[in-house]
Motif scaffolding. Structure first.
Motif, PDB file in Angstrom:
ATOM      1  N   VAL A  34      -1.869 -12.325  -5.446  1.00 26.34           N
ATOM      2  CA  VAL A  34      -2.431 -11.157  -5.192  1.00 26.34           C
ATOM      3  C   VAL A  34      -1.898 -10.932  -3.539  1.00 26.34           C
ATOM      4  O   VAL A  34      -1.936 -11.678  -2.983  1.00 26.34           O
ATOM      5  CB  VAL A  34      -4.191 -10.840  -5.034  1.00 26.34           C
ATOM      6  CG1 VAL A  34      -4.642  -9.591  -4.614  1.00 26.34           C
ATOM      7  CG2 VAL A  34      -4.488 -11.460  -6.525  1.00 26.34           C
ATOM      8  N   ARG A  35      -1.092  -9.730  -3.407  1.00 23.82           N
ATOM      9  CA  ARG A  35      -0.473  -9.343  -2.356  1.00 23.82           C
ATOM     10  C   ARG A  35      -1.445  -8.453  -1.414  1.00 23.82           C
ATOM     11  O   ARG A  35      -1.725  -8.636  -0.146  1.00 23.82           O
ATOM     12  CB  ARG A  35       0.932  -8.651  -2.483  1.00 23.82           C
ATOM     13  CG  ARG A  35       1.876  -9.630  -3.067  1.00 23.82           C
ATOM     14  CD  ARG A  35       2.440 -10.509  -2.152  1.00 23.82           C
ATOM     15  NE  ARG A  35       2.964  -9.955  -1.164  1.00 23.82           N
ATOM     16  CZ  ARG A  35       2.946 -10.263   0.059  1.00 23.82           C
ATOM     17  NH1 ARG A  35       2.299 -11.372   0.677  1.00 23.82           N
ATOM     18  NH2 ARG A  35       3.781  -9.464   0.963  1.00 23.82           N
ATOM     19  N   THR A  36      -2.033  -7.402  -2.142  1.00 25.44           N
ATOM     20  CA  THR A  36      -2.975  -6.588  -1.551  1.00 25.44           C
ATOM     21  C   THR A  36      -4.250  -6.160  -2.202  1.00 25.44           C
ATOM     22  O   THR A  36      -4.099  -6.285  -3.449  1.00 25.44           O
ATOM     23  CB  THR A  36      -2.389  -5.092  -1.092  1.00 25.44           C
ATOM     24  OG1 THR A  36      -2.060  -4.348  -1.999  1.00 25.44           O
ATOM     25  CG2 THR A  36      -1.075  -5.437   0.090  1.00 25.44           C
ATOM     26  N   GLY A  37      -5.251  -5.604  -1.515  1.00 25.87           N
ATOM     27  CA  GLY A  37      -6.186  -5.517  -2.374  1.00 25.87           C
ATOM     28  C   GLY A  37      -7.251  -6.558  -2.498  1.00 25.87           C
ATOM     29  O   GLY A  37      -7.052  -7.715  -2.168  1.00 25.87           O
ATOM     30  N   LYS A  38      -8.457  -6.336  -3.227  1.00 26.17           N
ATOM     31  CA  LYS A  38      -9.343  -7.543  -3.477  1.00 26.17           C
ATOM     32  C   LYS A  38      -9.370  -7.259  -5.125  1.00 26.17           C
ATOM     33  O   LYS A  38      -9.776  -6.553  -5.867  1.00 26.17           O
ATOM     34  CB  LYS A  38     -10.655  -7.218  -3.089  1.00 26.17           C
ATOM     35  CG  LYS A  38     -10.529  -6.873  -1.637  1.00 26.17           C
ATOM     36  CD  LYS A  38     -12.179  -6.795  -1.047  1.00 26.17           C
ATOM     37  CE  LYS A  38     -12.050  -6.648   0.406  1.00 26.17           C
ATOM     38  NZ  LYS A  38     -11.408  -7.629   1.234  1.00 26.17           N
ATOM     39  N   ALA A  39      -9.300  -8.915  -5.753  1.00 27.19           N
ATOM     40  CA  ALA A  39      -9.257  -9.126  -7.044  1.00 27.19           C
ATOM     41  C   ALA A  39     -10.165 -10.222  -7.240  1.00 27.19           C
ATOM     42  O   ALA A  39     -10.520 -11.063  -6.342  1.00 27.19           O
ATOM     43  CB  ALA A  39      -8.000  -9.438  -7.710  1.00 27.19           C
ATOM     44  N   GLU A  62      -5.351  -0.183  -2.828  1.00 25.51           N
ATOM     45  CA  GLU A  62      -4.358  -0.521  -3.715  1.00 25.51           C
ATOM     46  C   GLU A  62      -4.292  -1.972  -4.128  1.00 25.51           C
ATOM     47  O   GLU A  62      -4.364  -2.772  -3.229  1.00 25.51           O
ATOM     48  CB  GLU A  62      -3.111   0.134  -3.469  1.00 25.51           C
ATOM     49  CG  GLU A  62      -3.270   1.775  -3.515  1.00 25.51           C
ATOM     50  CD  GLU A  62      -1.853   2.109  -3.436  1.00 25.51           C
ATOM     51  OE1 GLU A  62      -0.998   1.974  -2.582  1.00 25.51           O
ATOM     52  OE2 GLU A  62      -1.380   3.352  -4.056  1.00 25.51           O
ATOM     53  N   ILE A  63      -3.989  -2.416  -5.272  1.00 26.97           N
ATOM     54  CA  ILE A  63      -3.801  -3.752  -5.596  1.00 26.97           C
ATOM     55  C   ILE A  63      -2.619  -4.246  -6.149  1.00 26.97           C
ATOM     56  O   ILE A  63      -2.134  -3.346  -6.973  1.00 26.97           O
ATOM     57  CB  ILE A  63      -5.130  -4.362  -6.441  1.00 26.97           C
ATOM     58  CG1 ILE A  63      -6.316  -4.295  -5.983  1.00 26.97           C
ATOM     59  CG2 ILE A  63      -4.811  -5.818  -6.861  1.00 26.97           C
ATOM     60  CD1 ILE A  63      -7.472  -4.587  -6.938  1.00 26.97           C
ATOM     61  N   PHE A  64      -1.731  -4.747  -5.364  1.00 29.26           N
ATOM     62  CA  PHE A  64      -0.413  -5.249  -5.647  1.00 29.26           C
ATOM     63  C   PHE A  64      -0.522  -6.506  -5.977  1.00 29.26           C
ATOM     64  O   PHE A  64      -0.972  -7.331  -5.074  1.00 29.26           O
ATOM     65  CB  PHE A  64       0.725  -4.502  -4.841  1.00 29.26           C
ATOM     66  CG  PHE A  64       0.986  -3.179  -4.577  1.00 29.26           C
ATOM     67  CD1 PHE A  64       1.982  -2.727  -6.024  1.00 29.26           C
ATOM     68  CD2 PHE A  64       0.306  -2.286  -4.010  1.00 29.26           C
ATOM     69  CE1 PHE A  64       2.133  -1.387  -5.887  1.00 29.26           C
ATOM     70  CE2 PHE A  64       0.755  -1.063  -4.119  1.00 29.26           C
ATOM     71  CZ  PHE A  64       1.505  -0.592  -5.179  1.00 29.26           C
ATOM     72  N   VAL A  65       0.206  -6.998  -7.128  1.00 29.88           N
ATOM     73  CA  VAL A  65       0.306  -8.493  -7.546  1.00 29.88           C
ATOM     74  C   VAL A  65       1.402  -8.820  -7.778  1.00 29.88           C
ATOM     75  O   VAL A  65       2.567  -7.991  -8.392  1.00 29.88           O
ATOM     76  CB  VAL A  65      -0.792  -8.709  -8.856  1.00 29.88           C
ATOM     77  CG1 VAL A  65      -0.617  -9.755  -9.350  1.00 29.88           C
ATOM     78  CG2 VAL A  65      -2.040  -8.346  -8.409  1.00 29.88           C
ATOM     79  N   MET A  66       1.975 -10.125  -7.483  1.00 33.09           N
ATOM     80  CA  MET A  66       3.518 -10.822  -7.939  1.00 33.09           C
ATOM     81  C   MET A  66       2.974 -11.465  -9.013  1.00 33.09           C
ATOM     82  O   MET A  66       1.987 -12.506  -8.898  1.00 33.09           O
ATOM     83  CB  MET A  66       3.940 -11.448  -6.691  1.00 33.09           C
ATOM     84  CG  MET A  66       4.357  -9.874  -5.789  1.00 33.09           C
ATOM     85  SD  MET A  66       5.166 -10.960  -4.055  1.00 33.09           S
ATOM     86  CE  MET A  66       5.997 -12.608  -4.598  1.00 33.09           C
ATOM     87  N   ILE A  67       3.788 -11.457 -10.128  1.00 27.43           N
ATOM     88  CA  ILE A  67       3.591 -12.495 -11.256  1.00 27.43           C
ATOM     89  C   ILE A  67       5.165 -12.861 -11.697  1.00 27.43           C
ATOM     90  O   ILE A  67       5.834 -12.060 -11.759  1.00 27.43           O
ATOM     91  CB  ILE A  67       2.846 -11.803 -12.353  1.00 27.43           C
ATOM     92  CG1 ILE A  67       2.396 -12.724 -13.424  1.00 27.43           C
ATOM     93  CG2 ILE A  67       3.354 -10.620 -12.871  1.00 27.43           C
ATOM     94  CD1 ILE A  67       1.357 -12.542 -14.351  1.00 27.43           C
TER      95      ILE A  67
END
Length: 98
Positions: free
Chosen positions: A24-29, A77-82
């Motif tokens: 998780v790069r940004t935001g809250k998950a 915004e939530i940005f995720v690397m996968i």
């Protein structure tokens, strides 16, 4: 497999395939799991379902049925690397088209 960047929208759930890596790069998950937690290899701990995911921590999905979703309190915004296989579902359970 290369890393893919995904924008995770409110109400969506990102389920990783076996061996998928998520950051998780940004935001809250928060963690999603049908049984046990998700290994956070950065901290060396297991993240139980419903627990906040730290940004920039590497999660490894050991088995199907585990992933992440936006924290209901999230305003950013939530940005995720996968890396690896995954399924991105909408709130109603339908698959999000890539």
């Amino acid at each position: 497999a290369s890393l893919e960047v995904i924008k995770l929208e409110a109400g969506q759930i990102l389920y990783g395939g076996i061996g998928a890596e998520i950051i998780v790069r940004t935001g809250k998950a928060i963690a999603v799991s049908n049984d046990d937690g998700i290994p956070d290899v950065t901290s060396g701990k297991d993240v139980p379902a419903g627990t906040a995911i730290e940004t920039n921590h590497l999660l490894v999905i050991p088995r199907e049925g585990r992933g992440i979703k936006p924290d209901p309190k999230n305003k950013d915004e939530i940005f995720v690397m996968i890396r690896g296989s995954y399924i991105l579902l909408k709130e109603d359970g339908t698959k999000v088209s890539p």
